[in-house]
Design an enzyme around this catalytic site. Structure first.
Site, PDB file in Angstrom:
ATOM      1  N   ARG A  57      16.534 -31.264 -70.954  1.00 60.13           N
ATOM      2  CA  ARG A  57      16.438 -32.086 -70.369  1.00 60.13           C
ATOM      3  C   ARG A  57      18.407 -32.229 -70.508  1.00 60.13           C
ATOM      4  O   ARG A  57      18.487 -31.678 -71.501  1.00 60.13           O
ATOM      5  CB  ARG A  57      15.688 -32.987 -71.284  1.00 60.13           C
ATOM      6  CG  ARG A  57      15.750 -32.704 -72.839  1.00 60.13           C
ATOM      7  CD  ARG A  57      15.711 -34.494 -73.950  1.00 60.13           C
ATOM      8  NE  ARG A  57      16.725 -35.264 -73.745  1.00 60.13           N
ATOM      9  CZ  ARG A  57      18.261 -34.748 -73.842  1.00 60.13           C
ATOM     10  NH1 ARG A  57      18.056 -33.833 -74.112  1.00 60.13           N
ATOM     11  NH2 ARG A  57      18.793 -36.243 -73.478  1.00 60.13           N
TER      12      ARG A  57
ATOM     13  N   GLN B 255      15.035 -39.050 -77.768  1.00 61.50           N
ATOM     14  CA  GLN B 255      15.439 -38.188 -77.623  1.00 61.50           C
ATOM     15  C   GLN B 255      17.113 -38.307 -78.978  1.00 61.50           C
ATOM     16  O   GLN B 255      17.574 -37.543 -79.322  1.00 61.50           O
ATOM     17  CB  GLN B 255      16.099 -37.723 -76.872  1.00 61.50           C
ATOM     18  CG  GLN B 255      15.343 -37.433 -75.745  1.00 61.50           C
ATOM     19  CD  GLN B 255      14.334 -38.364 -74.920  1.00 61.50           C
ATOM     20  OE1 GLN B 255      14.343 -39.597 -75.654  1.00 61.50           O
ATOM     21  NE2 GLN B 255      13.859 -38.514 -73.685  1.00 61.50           N
TER      22      GLN B 255
ATOM     23  N   ASP C 111      22.564 -40.549 -66.080  1.00 61.17           N
ATOM     24  CA  ASP C 111      22.105 -39.265 -65.176  1.00 61.17           C
ATOM     25  C   ASP C 111      21.893 -39.590 -63.781  1.00 61.17           C
ATOM     26  O   ASP C 111      21.248 -38.238 -63.098  1.00 61.17           O
ATOM     27  CB  ASP C 111      20.249 -39.561 -65.352  1.00 61.17           C
ATOM     28  CG  ASP C 111      19.953 -39.235 -66.727  1.00 61.17           C
ATOM     29  OD1 ASP C 111      20.179 -39.772 -67.433  1.00 61.17           O
ATOM     30  OD2 ASP C 111      19.299 -38.001 -66.990  1.00 61.17           O
TER      31      ASP C 111
HETATM   32  O1  MRU Z   1      14.588 -37.814 -70.202  1.00 65.96           O
HETATM   33  P1  MRU Z   1      16.128 -37.080 -70.622  1.00 65.96           P
HETATM   34  O2  MRU Z   1      15.782 -37.423 -72.059  1.00 65.96           O
HETATM   35  O3  MRU Z   1      16.292 -36.216 -69.879  1.00 65.96           O
HETATM   36  O4  MRU Z   1      16.990 -38.491 -70.011  1.00 65.96           O
HETATM   37  C1  MRU Z   1      18.540 -37.911 -70.988  1.00 65.96           C
HETATM   38  C2  MRU Z   1      19.563 -38.916 -70.552  1.00 65.96           C
HETATM   39  O5  MRU Z   1      18.579 -40.131 -70.511  1.00 65.96           O
HETATM   40  C3  MRU Z   1      21.151 -38.495 -70.760  1.00 65.96           C
HETATM   41  O6  MRU Z   1      20.849 -39.719 -71.516  1.00 65.96           O
HETATM   42  C4  MRU Z   1      21.461 -38.240 -69.956  1.00 65.96           C
HETATM   43  O7  MRU Z   1      20.757 -37.375 -69.291  1.00 65.96           O
HETATM   44  C5  MRU Z   1      23.282 -38.218 -70.390  1.00 65.96           C
HETATM   45  S1  MRU Z   1      23.063 -36.543 -70.436  1.00 65.96           S
HETATM   46  C6  MRU Z   1      24.474 -36.252 -71.192  1.00 65.96           C
END
Ligand code: MRU
Length: 349
Positions: free
Chosen positions: A49, A199, A240
């Protein structure tokens, strides 16, 4: 040395090795994806992720997909390749790095259309390895470009995980912190736990503790209070998908943190590679927001915390408007006061 989050192992018959992030922080375990379905599943279930890591999963996923295409006929190969990229594109909708990675692979194939299929496959292998290696240097550059924003004695708030685990190995928002630490700066990080999948609690604290950085875990709803107490001098988060005008989608809750930062006069930085920009969309209103299962909210990590049958809304991301962002830190430079014009100044058209 930071741990590699996800990488291709071997030649065209190889496999993907990745840290299963659903097991952290209690268990650090690498898993292997040998076929297309298993990498799709790894992306969908957040074993891998974070936007740049998802981009690497996309390009290595294509390699897994073409492993099973045993044809010499270029036309059939291109049709099958399209099926592979279409399938991977259904795994998660918000992080544009997924689609960026798939497009990169498609472009390499298209540009070499006249060549024998086995040569095109070799070129795709090289492209995927390039993507994973480039990410390592891009993240270090982001760290260098952003390090000036952390000063001795600062408190830095971050949300979700934009660390090594979200990239090949060094992170975006956390790259800035790793770099500041390498330079001997003394600062404290406050990590939002990041409901519902934690996370921040599970991954960000784990990474920062391993790097020897002073980190304190807070629940998401404590950020305002911690800011009011004067403990936070800047916020640094990842992204993202960033629209042409600088609006930035990131983990759900980021938008709220940006409003809190504004209210308290605290600078709010987004750290992200150029591959996270989607210049085909003019504003964040066009960013597709992933909705995930209700169980993540009602029954997180196996413990039921809400009544059976309760209605749930579980968007995984939100959009922080450019006006709330002090600067976007990229490998190409820093976009101060993000706007369509200022994004173009650093990224070009
Ligand atoms: O759902 P996730 O854990 O993939 O979300 C990740 C995020 O929101 C991060 O902050 C984002 O991808 C930046 S990664 C350098």
């Amino acid at each position: 040395m930071p741990l590699p989050t996800i990488e291709w192992e071997g030649n065209l018959e190889g496999r993907v090795r990745l840290i299963d992030q659903t097991r952290l922080p209690t268990e650090l375990k690498y898993i292997y994806c040998e076929d297309l379905k298993s990498i799709w599943h790894a992306i969908k279930t957040l074993m891998v992720r974070g936007a740049p890591a998802i981009g690497i999963a996309a390009v290595t996923g294509v390699l897994l997909g073409i492993k099973d295409i045993h044809v010499d006929d270029a036309e059939v190969f291109f049709k099958e390749l399209k099926n592979v990229t279409n399938y991977l594109a259904t795994s998660r909708p918000t992080a544009v790095n997924l689609f960026w990675g798939l497009s990169r692979m498609e472009r390499v194939a298209q540009e070499n259309q006249g060549k024998p299929v086995h040569e095109i496959k070799e070129l795709l292998l090289q492209e995927a390895i390039d993507v994973q290696n480039e990410d390592k240097s891009i993240c270090r550059k982001i760290g260098e470009n952003g390090v000036k924003y952390i000063k001795d004695g600062d408190g830095v708030l971050t949300h979700c995980n934009a660390g090594g685990l979200a990239t090949a190995d060094y992170g975006t928002a956390l790259a800035v912190m790793f770099k500041a630490n390498e330079q001997g700066k003394k600062f404290k990080v406050y990590a939002d736990e990041t409901r519902p999948l934690l996370q921040g609690a599970r991954l960000t604290t784990w990474e920062l503790m391993h790097a020897g950085i002073d980190v304190t875990l807070i629940c998401d709803n404590m950020a305002a209070h911690v800011m009011k107490l004067g403990k936070i001098q800047c916020v640094i988060v990842g992204a993202d998908r960033i629209a042409a005008n600088g609006d930035a989608a990131n983990k759900i809750g980021t938008y709220g943190v940006s409003i809190l930062a504004k209210e308290h006069g605290i600078p709010f930085y987004v750290a992200a590679p150029v591959s996270t920009f989607d210049l085909t969309i003019t504003s964040g209103d066009e960013i597709p927001i992933e909705e995930r299962s209700s169980e993540e909210v009602t029954c997180g990590f196996g413990k039921r915390t809400a009544p059976e049958g309760i209605k749930v809304f579980n968007p995984a991301f939100d959009v922080t408007p450019a006006k709330n962002i002090t600067a976007i830190i990229t490998e190409k430079g820093v976009i101060e006061s993000p706007s369509t014009e200022n994004v173009q100044k650093i990224l070009g058209q």
